[in-house]
Design a protein around this motif. Structure first.
Motif, PDB file in Angstrom:
ATOM      1  N   GLY A  31       0.763  -1.346   0.171  1.00 23.34           N
ATOM      2  CA  GLY A  31       0.171   0.050   0.039  1.00 23.34           C
ATOM      3  C   GLY A  31       0.765   1.242   0.018  1.00 23.34           C
ATOM      4  O   GLY A  31       0.374   2.323   0.215  1.00 23.34           O
ATOM      5  N   ALA A  32       2.176   1.230  -0.128  1.00 20.33           N
ATOM      6  CA  ALA A  32       2.825   2.399  -0.169  1.00 20.33           C
ATOM      7  C   ALA A  32       2.802   3.180  -1.434  1.00 20.33           C
ATOM      8  O   ALA A  32       2.423   2.727  -2.482  1.00 20.33           O
ATOM      9  N   ASP A  33       2.767   4.567  -1.266  1.00 17.57           N
ATOM     10  CA  ASP A  33       2.820   5.448  -2.342  1.00 17.57           C
ATOM     11  C   ASP A  33       4.370   5.597  -3.169  1.00 17.57           C
ATOM     12  O   ASP A  33       5.166   6.314  -2.516  1.00 17.57           O
ATOM     13  N   VAL A  34       4.296   5.026  -4.223  1.00 18.14           N
ATOM     14  CA  VAL A  34       5.778   4.736  -4.709  1.00 18.14           C
ATOM     15  C   VAL A  34       6.069   5.980  -6.090  1.00 18.14           C
ATOM     16  O   VAL A  34       4.925   6.340  -6.582  1.00 18.14           O
ATOM     17  N   ILE A  35       6.892   6.467  -5.494  1.00 18.98           N
ATOM     18  CA  ILE A  35       7.569   7.704  -6.756  1.00 18.98           C
ATOM     19  C   ILE A  35       8.734   6.951  -7.658  1.00 18.98           C
ATOM     20  O   ILE A  35       9.632   6.514  -7.107  1.00 18.98           O
ATOM     21  N   ASP A  36       8.161   6.805  -8.686  1.00 13.85           N
ATOM     22  CA  ASP A  36       9.079   5.860  -9.945  1.00 13.85           C
ATOM     23  C   ASP A  36      10.020   6.753 -10.494  1.00 13.85           C
ATOM     24  O   ASP A  36       9.522   7.357 -11.539  1.00 13.85           O
ATOM     25  N   LEU A  37      11.252   6.878 -10.357  1.00 12.77           N
ATOM     26  CA  LEU A  37      12.065   7.598 -10.973  1.00 12.77           C
ATOM     27  C   LEU A  37      13.164   6.589 -11.571  1.00 12.77           C
ATOM     28  O   LEU A  37      14.288   6.985 -12.071  1.00 12.77           O
ATOM     29  N   GLY A  38      12.577   5.396 -11.755  1.00 18.37           N
ATOM     30  CA  GLY A  38      13.444   4.308 -12.497  1.00 18.37           C
ATOM     31  C   GLY A  38      13.660   4.180 -13.975  1.00 18.37           C
ATOM     32  O   GLY A  38      14.523   4.351 -14.617  1.00 18.37           O
ATOM     33  N   ILE A 344      13.699   2.204  -1.918  1.00 19.92           N
ATOM     34  CA  ILE A 344      12.510   1.802  -2.310  1.00 19.92           C
ATOM     35  C   ILE A 344      11.777   1.267  -1.077  1.00 19.92           C
ATOM     36  O   ILE A 344      10.620   1.459  -0.818  1.00 19.92           O
ATOM     37  N   GLU A 345      12.693   0.599   0.015  1.00 17.04           N
ATOM     38  CA  GLU A 345      12.073   0.008   1.101  1.00 17.04           C
ATOM     39  C   GLU A 345      11.544   0.893   1.981  1.00 17.04           C
ATOM     40  O   GLU A 345      10.539   0.872   2.894  1.00 17.04           O
ATOM     41  N   LYS A 346      12.597   1.992   2.285  1.00 18.26           N
ATOM     42  CA  LYS A 346      12.160   3.102   3.423  1.00 18.26           C
ATOM     43  C   LYS A 346      11.256   4.278   2.817  1.00 18.26           C
ATOM     44  O   LYS A 346      10.745   4.947   3.606  1.00 18.26           O
ATOM     45  N   ALA A 347      11.649   4.573   1.608  1.00 16.84           N
ATOM     46  CA  ALA A 347      11.079   5.828   1.048  1.00 16.84           C
ATOM     47  C   ALA A 347       9.907   5.647   0.007  1.00 16.84           C
ATOM     48  O   ALA A 347       9.300   6.505  -0.511  1.00 16.84           O
ATOM     49  N   GLY A 348       9.734   4.567  -0.455  1.00 15.74           N
ATOM     50  CA  GLY A 348       8.849   4.166  -1.974  1.00 15.74           C
ATOM     51  C   GLY A 348       9.532   4.979  -3.070  1.00 15.74           C
ATOM     52  O   GLY A 348       8.673   5.521  -3.734  1.00 15.74           O
ATOM     53  N   ILE A 349      10.749   4.967  -3.172  1.00 17.72           N
ATOM     54  CA  ILE A 349      11.339   5.825  -4.358  1.00 17.72           C
ATOM     55  C   ILE A 349      12.124   4.725  -5.018  1.00 17.72           C
ATOM     56  O   ILE A 349      12.884   4.021  -4.624  1.00 17.72           O
ATOM     57  N   GLY A 372       5.966  14.541 -12.065  1.00 17.87           N
ATOM     58  CA  GLY A 372       5.836  15.817 -12.027  1.00 17.87           C
ATOM     59  C   GLY A 372       6.746  16.681 -10.649  1.00 17.87           C
ATOM     60  O   GLY A 372       7.510  15.746 -10.088  1.00 17.87           O
ATOM     61  N   GLU A 373       6.934  17.684 -10.874  1.00 16.80           N
ATOM     62  CA  GLU A 373       7.820  18.504 -10.162  1.00 16.80           C
ATOM     63  C   GLU A 373       7.524  18.561  -8.756  1.00 16.80           C
ATOM     64  O   GLU A 373       8.545  18.189  -7.843  1.00 16.80           O
ATOM     65  N   ASP A 374       6.070  18.486  -8.206  1.00 17.53           N
ATOM     66  CA  ASP A 374       5.662  18.013  -6.873  1.00 17.53           C
ATOM     67  C   ASP A 374       5.947  16.689  -6.297  1.00 17.53           C
ATOM     68  O   ASP A 374       6.575  16.739  -5.111  1.00 17.53           O
ATOM     69  N   ARG A 375       5.928  15.693  -7.187  1.00 16.59           N
ATOM     70  CA  ARG A 375       6.499  14.538  -6.783  1.00 16.59           C
ATOM     71  C   ARG A 375       7.946  14.359  -6.662  1.00 16.59           C
ATOM     72  O   ARG A 375       8.345  13.528  -5.768  1.00 16.59           O
ATOM     73  N   ILE A 376       8.693  15.160  -7.333  1.00 16.06           N
ATOM     74  CA  ILE A 376      10.257  15.174  -7.016  1.00 16.06           C
ATOM     75  C   ILE A 376      10.679  15.741  -5.886  1.00 16.06           C
ATOM     76  O   ILE A 376      11.379  15.267  -5.136  1.00 16.06           O
ATOM     77  N   ALA A 379       9.971  13.314  -3.151  1.00 15.92           N
ATOM     78  CA  ALA A 379      10.931  12.507  -3.373  1.00 15.92           C
ATOM     79  C   ALA A 379      12.205  12.907  -2.644  1.00 15.92           C
ATOM     80  O   ALA A 379      12.725  12.237  -1.609  1.00 15.92           O
ATOM     81  N   VAL A 380      12.465  14.282  -2.644  1.00 15.64           N
ATOM     82  CA  VAL A 380      13.685  14.628  -2.143  1.00 15.64           C
ATOM     83  C   VAL A 380      13.390  14.792  -0.506  1.00 15.64           C
ATOM     84  O   VAL A 380      14.459  14.521   0.236  1.00 15.64           O
ATOM     85  N   GLY A 381      12.055  15.167  -0.211  1.00 16.31           N
ATOM     86  CA  GLY A 381      11.701  15.080   1.187  1.00 16.31           C
ATOM     87  C   GLY A 381      12.118  13.801   1.805  1.00 16.31           C
ATOM     88  O   GLY A 381      12.752  13.659   2.843  1.00 16.31           O
ATOM     89  N   ARG A 382      11.536  12.475   1.081  1.00 14.95           N
ATOM     90  CA  ARG A 382      11.750  11.500   1.748  1.00 14.95           C
ATOM     91  C   ARG A 382      12.822  11.000   1.643  1.00 14.95           C
ATOM     92  O   ARG A 382      13.465  10.449   2.592  1.00 14.95           O
ATOM     93  N   MET A 383      13.823  11.332   0.648  1.00 16.71           N
ATOM     94  CA  MET A 383      15.225  10.862   0.727  1.00 16.71           C
ATOM     95  C   MET A 383      16.155  11.492   1.751  1.00 16.71           C
ATOM     96  O   MET A 383      16.724  10.779   2.356  1.00 16.71           O
ATOM     97  N   GLY A 384      15.592  12.888   2.227  1.00 14.63           N
ATOM     98  CA  GLY A 384      16.409  13.588   3.259  1.00 14.63           C
ATOM     99  C   GLY A 384      16.263  12.769   4.664  1.00 14.63           C
ATOM    100  O   GLY A 384      17.204  12.332   5.243  1.00 14.63           O
ATOM    101  N   LYS A 385      15.151  12.209   4.670  1.00 19.59           N
ATOM    102  CA  LYS A 385      14.683  11.687   6.117  1.00 19.59           C
ATOM    103  C   LYS A 385      15.313   9.926   6.042  1.00 19.59           C
ATOM    104  O   LYS A 385      16.131   9.943   6.804  1.00 19.59           O
ATOM    105  N   CYS A 386      15.205   9.289   4.972  1.00 23.95           N
ATOM    106  CA  CYS A 386      15.573   8.112   5.101  1.00 23.95           C
ATOM    107  C   CYS A 386      17.116   7.940   5.015  1.00 23.95           C
ATOM    108  O   CYS A 386      17.765   6.882   5.651  1.00 23.95           O
ATOM    109  N   VAL A 387      17.790   8.505   4.151  1.00 23.90           N
ATOM    110  CA  VAL A 387      19.073   8.346   3.848  1.00 23.90           C
ATOM    111  C   VAL A 387      19.757   8.619   5.114  1.00 23.90           C
ATOM    112  O   VAL A 387      20.903   8.146   5.560  1.00 23.90           O
ATOM    113  N   ARG A 388      19.411   9.912   5.644  1.00 23.75           N
ATOM    114  CA  ARG A 388      20.312  10.274   6.971  1.00 23.75           C
ATOM    115  C   ARG A 388      20.123   9.179   7.874  1.00 23.75           C
ATOM    116  O   ARG A 388      20.958   8.862   8.541  1.00 23.75           O
TER     117      ARG A 388
END
Ligand code: PLP
Length: 391
Positions: A31-38, A344-349, A372-376, A379-388
């Motif tokens: 059920g995760a909201d996936v942002i596909d930059l693949g 993909i596992e922690k941020a749905g990206i 879209g820009e809003d999705r990007i 994605a940046v917001g989620r990456m900031g949380k999960c990668v840190r």
């Protein structure tokens, strides 16, 4: 019964994206909201006048039959006119142009015309996987040319010449480049033509992204180089420029012997491009081009949101002047694969691991600007949380 496949199929590298696809499906199922930059598949729709040309042509029964003559003359003429307008190069529509069922189809069939078992092809690393895979399918040996950041992601042709494999037949190049988003100048293409002439190697330039350029950059074509017609073939695609990936139309241009040999392979395998799609291609190449600056502006804004966002997170990433990819160095403590898995596992990206496109891609990930820009931004917001949180 166990179906034993042919050796050529078993020699193909494992399909590295299968594992990413599997995890992605699993994450979506939860059920995760996936942002596909693949995948590099434009989300912007095909311009309306091209769709209308297809509609009209599809209603005409004359277009319902086999299209056997290796491309309609009207399409070859449209390609010649486009190429002349864009690059200032005149081509003979009957001998130097070959319409394709997408450029991948032509790129994939090229080795069947020129590679015998034991022959080698010079393949960039990392790269679009088709060059390597189809060299193997034709019985040849891919010989990797690392694309290193310190060389601007261009292959070191002097070095390639020094340990040139015996019976090297094809040199593959691709600028603007997928996956690194690097660009080259005309001087580099001239060196490649010189290399091809000296070593009797076909220079195959995959030019799928020449029209997706920003900040005033204009990509050169191989055939602008003096003497390129003697050794060169260039592949173009309507897929990225006109947002027509699903339509399957592209073309090869260049050396008449190469074009004829590729046509011979094709005439034994396919039965032409649906004529309605060919006529839509004519509409694309000869119709209004005003949509393109708007497409480019959209990609440019997305690029800046992603690049600025990643830099603010401390990532090392260049601002590409072409393509719709961003090629980012993975943060410390990650490999390409571990970062992609974490995202993909922690941020749905979904992102593409550089290592999946060749060993020299290790340490990088590719992100496509096809959402879209809003999705990007999201994605940046989620990456900031999960990668840190991994550090
Ligand atoms: C997308 C792409 C292509 C080809 O696309 P077609 O849809 O088959 O025309 C070719 N080369 C590269 C590097 C690409 O990224």
């Amino acid at each position: 019964m166990k179906m034993e496949t042919a050796g050529r199929l078993r020699r193909l590298p494992p399909y590295l994206f299968a594992e990413i696809d599997r995890i992605k499906r699993e994450v979506i199922r939860r059920g995760a909201d996936v942002i596909d930059l693949g995948v590099g598949d434009p989300d912007l729709p095909t311009p309306g006048h091209i769709v209308e040309a297809l509609e009209r042509a599809a209603r005409d029964p004359a277009n319902h039959r086999y299209a056997l003559d290796l491309g309609m003359p009207v399409l070859r003429e449209a390609i010649a006119a486009w190429y002349d307008r864009r690059f200032g190069v005149r081509l003979d529509p009957s001998s130097e142009i070959l319409p394709l069922i997408g450029s991948k189809e032509g790129i994939a069939h090229l080795p069947f015309a020129f590679i015998d078992p034991g022959d080698a092809a010079l393949v960039p690393d990392p790269a679009y996987p088709v060059y390597r895979a189809t060299t193997i399918l034709a019985g040849g040996e891919p010989h990797g040319m690392p694309l290193l950041e310190e060389n601007g992601f261009l292959p070191d042709l002097d070095r390639v010449a020094r340990d040139l494999p015996r019976r090297a037949r094809i040199l593959y190049l691709n600028y603007p480049n997928n996956p690194t988003a690097a660009v080259c100048d005309a001087a580099f293409l001239a060196r490649a033509v010189e290399f091809g002439r000296r070593h009797d190697v076909i220079v195959c330039h995959d030019a799928a992204y020449t029209e997706l350029a920003f900040d005033g950059y204009s990509a050169p074509s191989l055939l602008q180089v003096e003497g390129a017609r003697e050794v060169g073939v260039e592949f173009h695609s309507l897929s990225k420029t006109y947002s027509m990936t699903g339509w399957r139309i592209g073309f090869a241009v260049g050396n008449a012997d190469v074009v004829a040999a590729l046509g011979k392979v094709k005439s034994n395998i396919d039965s032409g491009i649906f004529q309605a799609v060919q006529l839509a291609g004519v509409a694309a190449l000869t119709g209004p081009q005003e949509f393109l600056p708007a497409f480019l502006e959209t990609y440019r804004r997305r690029r800046d949101v992603l690049v600025d966002g990643l830099r603010a997170l401390g990532w090392r990433v260049a601002r590409p002047r072409a393509t719709f990819y961003v090629w980012a160095r993975v943060p410390d403590g990650f490999t390409s694969a571990s970062l992609v898995r974490t995202l993909i596992e922690k941020a749905g990206i979904v992102a593409t691991p550089g290592s999946g496109l060749g060993p020299a891609g290790e340490g990088y990930v590719r992100m496509a600007l096809t959402v879209g820009e809003d999705r990007i931004r999201e994605a940046v917001g989620r990456m900031g949380k999960c990668v840190r949180s991994e550090k």
